[in-house]
Motif scaffolding. Structure first.
Motif, short mmCIF file in Angstrom:
data_model
loop_
_atom_site.label_atom_id
_atom_site.label_comp_id
_atom_site.label_asym_id
_atom_site.label_seq_id
_atom_site.Cartn_x
_atom_site.Cartn_y
_atom_site.Cartn_z
N ALA A 54 1.87 -8.34 4.31
CA ALA A 54 2.46 -9.11 3.22
C ALA A 54 2.96 -8.18 2.11
O ALA A 54 4.04 -8.39 1.54
CB ALA A 54 1.44 -10.09 2.66
N SER A 55 2.19 -7.13 1.81
CA SER A 55 2.60 -6.20 0.75
C SER A 55 3.86 -5.43 1.12
O SER A 55 4.64 -5.05 0.24
CB SER A 55 1.46 -5.21 0.45
N MET A 56 4.06 -5.21 2.41
CA MET A 56 5.28 -4.54 2.86
C MET A 56 6.48 -5.49 2.78
O MET A 56 7.58 -5.10 2.37
CB MET A 56 5.11 -4.03 4.29
N VAL A 57 6.28 -6.74 3.15
CA VAL A 57 7.37 -7.72 3.16
C VAL A 57 7.91 -7.97 1.75
O VAL A 57 9.12 -8.11 1.56
CB VAL A 57 6.92 -9.03 3.82
N VAL A 58 7.02 -8.02 0.75
CA VAL A 58 7.50 -8.34 -0.61
C VAL A 58 8.31 -7.21 -1.22
O VAL A 58 8.94 -7.39 -2.26
CB VAL A 58 6.34 -8.72 -1.56
N GLN A 59 8.34 -6.05 -0.57
CA GLN A 59 9.12 -4.93 -1.09
C GLN A 59 10.53 -4.86 -0.51
O GLN A 59 11.30 -3.96 -0.85
CB GLN A 59 8.40 -3.60 -0.80
N ILE A 60 10.85 -5.81 0.36
CA ILE A 60 12.19 -5.86 0.96
C ILE A 60 12.81 -7.22 0.72
O ILE A 60 12.13 -8.18 0.36
CB ILE A 60 12.15 -5.56 2.48
N HIS A 61 14.11 -7.30 0.93
CA HIS A 61 14.79 -8.59 0.83
C HIS A 61 14.76 -9.24 2.20
O HIS A 61 15.23 -8.68 3.18
CB HIS A 61 16.25 -8.39 0.39
N ALA A 112 11.37 -12.07 -8.11
CA ALA A 112 10.91 -12.05 -6.71
C ALA A 112 10.50 -13.43 -6.20
O ALA A 112 10.05 -13.55 -5.06
CB ALA A 112 9.77 -11.05 -6.50
N GLU A 113 10.66 -14.47 -7.02
CA GLU A 113 10.32 -15.83 -6.57
C GLU A 113 11.40 -16.34 -5.63
O GLU A 113 12.58 -16.06 -5.79
CB GLU A 113 10.20 -16.76 -7.77
N ARG A 114 10.98 -17.12 -4.59
CA ARG A 114 11.95 -17.68 -3.66
C ARG A 114 11.97 -19.20 -3.77
O ARG A 114 10.93 -19.83 -3.91
CB ARG A 114 11.68 -17.20 -2.23
N THR A 115 13.19 -19.74 -3.74
CA THR A 115 13.42 -21.18 -3.78
C THR A 115 14.20 -21.55 -2.53
O THR A 115 15.22 -20.94 -2.23
CB THR A 115 14.21 -21.56 -5.05
N VAL A 139 17.71 -19.57 1.33
CA VAL A 139 16.58 -19.01 0.57
C VAL A 139 17.14 -18.22 -0.61
O VAL A 139 17.82 -17.20 -0.43
CB VAL A 139 15.72 -18.09 1.45
N LEU A 140 16.88 -18.71 -1.82
CA LEU A 140 17.39 -18.10 -3.04
C LEU A 140 16.27 -17.29 -3.71
O LEU A 140 15.22 -17.84 -4.05
CB LEU A 140 17.88 -19.18 -4.00
N THR A 141 16.50 -16.00 -3.88
CA THR A 141 15.50 -15.15 -4.50
C THR A 141 16.01 -14.71 -5.87
O THR A 141 17.10 -14.15 -6.00
CB THR A 141 15.21 -13.91 -3.64
N VAL A 159 1.78 -3.45 -5.12
CA VAL A 159 3.13 -2.92 -4.92
C VAL A 159 4.06 -3.64 -5.89
O VAL A 159 3.69 -4.65 -6.50
CB VAL A 159 3.63 -3.14 -3.47
N LYS A 160 5.28 -3.14 -6.02
CA LYS A 160 6.29 -3.82 -6.84
C LYS A 160 7.07 -4.78 -5.95
O LYS A 160 7.82 -4.36 -5.07
CB LYS A 160 7.23 -2.81 -7.49
N ALA A 161 6.87 -6.06 -6.17
CA ALA A 161 7.52 -7.07 -5.34
C ALA A 161 8.95 -7.31 -5.81
O ALA A 161 9.21 -7.43 -7.00
CB ALA A 161 6.74 -8.37 -5.39
N ILE A 162 9.88 -7.41 -4.84
CA ILE A 162 11.25 -7.77 -5.18
C ILE A 162 11.65 -9.10 -4.54
O ILE A 162 12.64 -9.70 -4.91
CB ILE A 162 12.25 -6.68 -4.74
#
Length: 338
Positions: free
Chosen positions: A313-320, A133-136, A127-129, A276-279
């Motif tokens: 979901a909002s919590m997950v997008v703030q972590i790697h 914040a996009e994942r491939t 999983v490449l981020t 939130v700010k997504a990473i």
């Protein structure tokens, strides 16, 4: 969770999916371009091609997780306070044992018999981020591609409130057949069926199958805005929701930081997200589905379940990485009443 802790009628969700060890990496955009990958999507590849990508990541910090879309969703159910069983195929190899132990430690009942290594290795997904914040995803399905109905524990299924099947299983014939048979068994046993579209390329490739599955088997549908647009070949999200209301009694359409649309009994309701700010967006949809499924099986209204799903979901997008650490159940009352 060990086997003797599962009692009749006590399982909230029975998940079925590709059992994949996720290998997580943060990369720049040029890495994705260099390898000619489908940015933001999932690409199936052989071990040699995936190995070339991993070779180019040898100086990059990597994380490993037991993954696959449905497995991450089951973790979301468990972290919400629910009980679930996961069915996926791993090999009797190092990655397979890592996968089993990691799921058990996350509170997921996973007591499948591993396949011999002669049938192939445990599946892996790189999983490449990228910085936006996009994942491939670069996936070698390995032995997970041979998942069959004989791998599905029908007795455990009979003790569940919902089965949950991921659309990624449509990528290969045997898992596709096992998915449909799981849905048929669920209907026979009085177990509700939930299905996630998983990825836009699957919607495009298996449009007829997905329409049939939605109309014939499903009690709840999960998809995102792009997937539902592809499903109905319609740009207007509002029109897609209306069309979904004509063929499904319950559907959840996620729309990024805007939250989601709940389609229920021909009523369409917007449930706001948590800005939130997504990473890193990997696992966001899975966490959402986990929160919703917990809510549906534990007395929440569909709108309350969607709000809880939006929060996870909002919590997950703030972590790697695709999942949170530890229980989130203590936050439930505060979130759904907010």
């Amino acid at each position: 969770m060990t086997e003797n802790k599962i009692n009749s009628g006590s399982i909230d969700v029975f998940g079925v999916g590709n059992a994949l060890v996720d290998i997580l990496a943060l990369v720049e955009d040029d890495f994705v371009i260099k390898h000619g990958l489908n940015r933001g999507g999932m690409t199936l590849m052989d071990s040699e091609t995936q190995g070339g990508i991993l070779h180019d990541l040898e100086h990059t910090s990597l994380q490993m997780r037991s993954g696959g879309s449905a497995a991450n969703t089951m973790i979301g159910v468990a972290q919400s306070g629910g009980k679930c069983y996961y069915s996926g195929k791993v090999a009797k190899d190092t990655n397979g044992e890592f996968y089993r132990q990691d799921l058990l430690e996350a509170g997921i009942d996973f007591n499948v018999h591993p396949a011999t290594e002669s049938n192939g290795p445990t599946g892996t997904c790189v999983v490449l981020t990228t910085p936006d914040a996009e994942r491939t995803m670069c996936t070698n399905l390995g032995v997970s591609a041979s998942l069959a109905m004989t791998d599905i524990d029908v007795d455990r299924l009979s003790h569940c409130k919902y089965s949950y099947v991921e659309g990624y299983l449509w990528s290969t014939p045997d898992p596709r057949k096992a998915s449909i048979e799981t849905m048929e068994q669920s209907k026979r046993l009085g177990v509700k069926v939930a299905f996630t579209f998983s990825d836009g390329f699957l919607v495009a490739q298996f449009a007829d199958d997905f329409h049939k599955v939605v109309s014939e088997y499903c009690d709840a549908i999960f998809c995102n805005a792009d997937e539902v647009r592809s499903f109905f070949k319609e740009e207007s999200l509002e029109e897609c929701a209306r069309k979904m209301s004509e063929i499904s009694d319950l559907a959840f359409i996620t729309n990024g930081d805007k939250g989601c649309i709940v389609v229920e009994n021909k009523q369409i309701v917007d449930v706001a997200g948590f800005p939130v700010k997504a990473i890193d967006t990997v696992g966001a949809g899975d966490a959402f589905a986990g929160g919703v499924l917990f809510g549906l099986t534990n007395g929440l209204s569909s709108a309350q379940a969607a709000r809880w799903g939006n929060y996870l979901a909002s919590m997950v997008v703030q972590i790697h990485g695709p999942r949170l650490e530890g229980s989130q159940a203590h936050l439930l009352s505060q979130v759904i009443s907010g």
